[in-house]
Design a protein around this motif. Structure first.
Motif, mmCIF file in Angstrom:
data_model
loop_
_atom_site.group_PDB
_atom_site.id
_atom_site.type_symbol
_atom_site.label_atom_id
_atom_site.label_comp_id
_atom_site.label_asym_id
_atom_site.label_seq_id
_atom_site.Cartn_x
_atom_site.Cartn_y
_atom_site.Cartn_z
ATOM 1 N N TRP A 58 0.837 -1.217 0.000
ATOM 2 C CA TRP A 58 0.000 0.000 0.000
ATOM 3 C C TRP A 58 0.865 1.258 0.000
ATOM 4 O O TRP A 58 0.625 2.197 -0.776
ATOM 5 N N PHE A 111 -2.571 12.820 4.528
ATOM 6 C CA PHE A 111 -3.651 11.868 4.761
ATOM 7 C C PHE A 111 -4.680 12.517 5.690
ATOM 8 O O PHE A 111 -4.337 13.360 6.510
ATOM 9 N N GLU A 132 -2.037 6.076 9.047
ATOM 10 C CA GLU A 132 -1.740 5.969 7.613
ATOM 11 C C GLU A 132 -0.469 6.732 7.207
ATOM 12 O O GLU A 132 0.374 6.175 6.510
ATOM 13 N N VAL A 137 -4.304 12.426 -0.118
ATOM 14 C CA VAL A 137 -4.820 11.068 -0.300
ATOM 15 C C VAL A 137 -5.902 10.765 0.726
ATOM 16 O O VAL A 137 -5.771 11.109 1.910
ATOM 17 N N GLY A 138 -6.973 10.111 0.304
ATOM 18 C CA GLY A 138 -8.026 9.712 1.231
ATOM 19 C C GLY A 138 -8.914 8.637 0.634
ATOM 20 O O GLY A 138 -8.847 8.339 -0.568
ATOM 21 N N ARG A 139 -9.749 8.075 1.464
ATOM 22 C CA ARG A 139 -10.670 7.031 1.016
ATOM 23 C C ARG A 139 -11.908 7.603 0.329
ATOM 24 O O ARG A 139 -12.623 6.886 -0.365
ATOM 25 N N TYR A 145 -8.496 4.190 -2.957
ATOM 26 C CA TYR A 145 -8.129 5.510 -2.439
ATOM 27 C C TYR A 145 -8.220 6.522 -3.579
ATOM 28 O O TYR A 145 -8.205 6.160 -4.766
ATOM 29 N N TYR A 146 -8.318 7.792 -3.195
ATOM 30 C CA TYR A 146 -8.352 8.875 -4.173
ATOM 31 C C TYR A 146 -7.228 9.858 -3.865
ATOM 32 O O TYR A 146 -6.940 10.138 -2.694
#
Length: 569
Positions: free
Chosen positions: A354, A369, A375, A418-420, A438-439
């Motif tokens: 990841w 994040f 993370e 970056v995030g979900r 993730y985006y």
């Protein structure tokens, strides 16, 4: 030639060899837990204290990672200290009953002891120094000599540097034997331990006591849930041994002895488990917080059984219990598909992949994040960098990323966010990772004020229902440069000051703070300003927590204030 029967010490060292090898294998192969990665970040910035914990865990990791920059290196001192803990634990109980096979059987059956055989969190040094404290305290009780007093003082300092739970061990030990107060050497111990621990106290003072505020105030739940208590009780049974834990508790409770040292163990046993039981009425209690009490449980159960004939059914049940634990440890080595649905198991797999997948997109740029100290820490650990950063929104909790100077280095830079959740921004990347979807978004000239403090001058606030109230707000700039909170300073992203209320699990909708000069507000470096600001009280009466937030697009807004007590009439 007749085979000589092995002595208890020989059997102990055979067990220690097996225990150490097992933990080395586990420490080398199992991927880091996200919390371990967070503590690895501690070790990158050695200090006398951190937001969540004292610094001993950082020192453990720093030493091991220096010797072997690998997962084994990170956990090396944990493996060694765990084996030393077994040795000193045997030294503690041996005078009361020399049954090495029972000792090994009981120790191996306690699930929590296996966890801190290779996982490096603050509980690893806590485990070692709690046992070492009891060992030296036992010697000090038997012989009031200067050498034992000084050694005990240093061990106490190390215990406190490990985790704040060590305070409970000291408190209950003193309560078990108030005659200690009459010993001149006791006050020498207090003085030396305090002097040795003072750098951490000074760090707390310099940083406005973040650990106290977080653990005592911020972690309190808004309201009580029955599951806080039931989960705690069930977890304590499981951690003591899923099959035999109930019997160990029974043995510890019924054991009777006039021994002064064992009285300290009993008071710690009852005190720690009862303390955290009542803590469940205030909020959720992590199962492993009772680790010092679990050590006492083991000692008491061993003393009870070592002077009796151990039932055969208990031996068989304990062996089955150990087999289950070994299977659980094996699960962490091999990804079994249907078990990967369990969050606790999934934590240990796919982290390195990841981190590399995100690094492929971000390159050498800083990465932000959302609402997670874990993370960015995983990202940093596996990429051997410190460019991962946690944006802690007003819906999340503060952590060490709010203290480090990492945020300062990001301001006005180009970063990868970056995030979900999809932000719907132009040019957004969709990232298929080993941890799910993730985006990612590129943000130019990022604007962050996460460390700015915004708090009323008064300690608590009295408000009328749906009525305006003017407060004096003190806004503090902790940075080495001037900042402008308005939108007239040529910044790309707008900034607004907002407020919201909390009287349940969720925050209310945030509103704009009305302040006449906020749009042109300049705050010099390392200085504060006080301004008059108008807020509106909630529509319903009651007790609330008031929160102030500086929101800079495209982020959702940081938590820039304490949880301020607000009473609404």
């Amino acid at each position: 030639m007749l085979q000589t029967k092995k002595s208890p010490e020989q059997i102990l060292f055979i067990f220690l060899g097996i225990w150490t090898i097992l933990n080395i294998i586990q420490a080398s192969v199992v991927e880091v837990h996200p919390d371990e990665a967070y503590y690895w970040m501690y070790s990158r910035f050695l200090d006398w204290g951190y937001f969540d914990h004292p610094p001993m865990v950082a020192l453990f990791i720093k030493i091991g990672d220096f010797l072997w920059p690998s997962t084994l290196g990170m956990r090396f001192l944990t493996v060694i200290s765990s084996s030393l803990s077994v040795f000193f634990l045997w030294k503690i109980v041996k005078p009361y009953g020399e049954n090495i096979k029972l000792f090994i059987l009981l120790f191996s059956a306690v699930l929590l002891f296996h966890v801190y055989g290779f996982i490096t969190t603050p509980d690893a040094p806590l485990f070692f120094f709690t046992i070492l404290f009891f060992y030296v305290y036992q010697k000090y009780l038997a012989s009031d000599q200067l050498k034992w007093a000084l050694l005990l003082a240093l061990v106490i300092a190390c215990l406190l540097y490990s985790k704040y739970h060590g305070i409970l061990v000291l408190l209950f030990t003193i309560l078990s034997n108030l005659s200690l107060l009459k010993r001149p050497s006791f006050w020498l111990i207090v003085g030396v331990a305090t002097l040795a621990f003072f750098p951490h106290i000074y760090w707390q003072m310099e940083n406005n006591y973040p650990s106290f505020y977080y653990h005592v105030i911020d972690r309190s739940a808004a309201f009580y849930k029955l599951k806080f208590t039931t989960e705690y009780l069930l977890a304590q049974l499981a951690l003591a041994g899923p099959l035999v834990g109930w019997f160990l508790y029974r043995a510890a409770v019924v054991l009777k002895t006039p021994d002064t040292f064992i009285r300290a163990i009993k008071v710690n046993f009852f005190g720690i488990f009862i303390f955290f039981f009542f803590s469940t009425f205030k909020g959720r209690v992590e199962a492993h917080w009772t680790l010092p009490g679990m050590i006492c449980l083991f000692i008491l159960a061993y003393l009870y059984l070592s002077n009796r004939t151990v039932p055969k059914w208990f031996e068989r049940l304990a062996l089955a219990n150990i087999a289950l634990i070994l299977i659980a440890r094996l699960v962490l080595l091999i990804p079994i598909p249907f078990l990967m649905k369990n969050k606790s198991v999934a934590y240990y797999f796919g982290n390195e992949t990841w981190a590399k997948q995100i690094q492929e997109k971000a390159g050498d740029a800083p990465v932000i994040f959302m609402d997670s100290f874990q993370e960015p820490s995983k990202y940093n650990y596996y990429n051997r960098t410190t460019k991962g950063f946690s944006y802690n929104s007003r819906n999340y909790r503060k952590n060490q990323y709010d203290i480090w100077s990492l945020e300062d280095s990001l301001r006005n830079k180009r970063v990868y966010w970056v995030g979900r959740d999809s932000k719907g921004l132009a040019g957004q990347d969709t990232l298929e990772t080993s941890k799910g979807l993730y985006y990612g978004n590129w943000i130019d000239s990022v604007r962050l004020y996460q460390k700015v403090s915004v708090n009323p001058v008064e300690k608590s606030v009295l408000l009328g229902k749906n009525q305006p109230r003017v407060l004096k707000l003190r806004i503090t700039n902790p940075y080495d440069e001037d900042i402008y909170l308005g939108n007239d300073a040529g910044e790309k992203w707008p900034c607004v000051l907002e407020y919201g209320y909390k009287n349940g699990p969720d925050l209310s909708e945030f509103r704009l703070v009305k302040a006449a000069n906020l749009q042109k507000l300049r705050i010099p470096a390392k200085q504060s300003v006080v301004l008059n600001a108008e807020i509106l009280g909630p529509k319903e009466g009651g007790m609330y927590k008031l929160i102030f937030s500086l929101r800079t697009d495209p982020f959702s807004g940081a938590r820039n204030s304490n949880m301020i007590k607000a009473e609404v009439h």
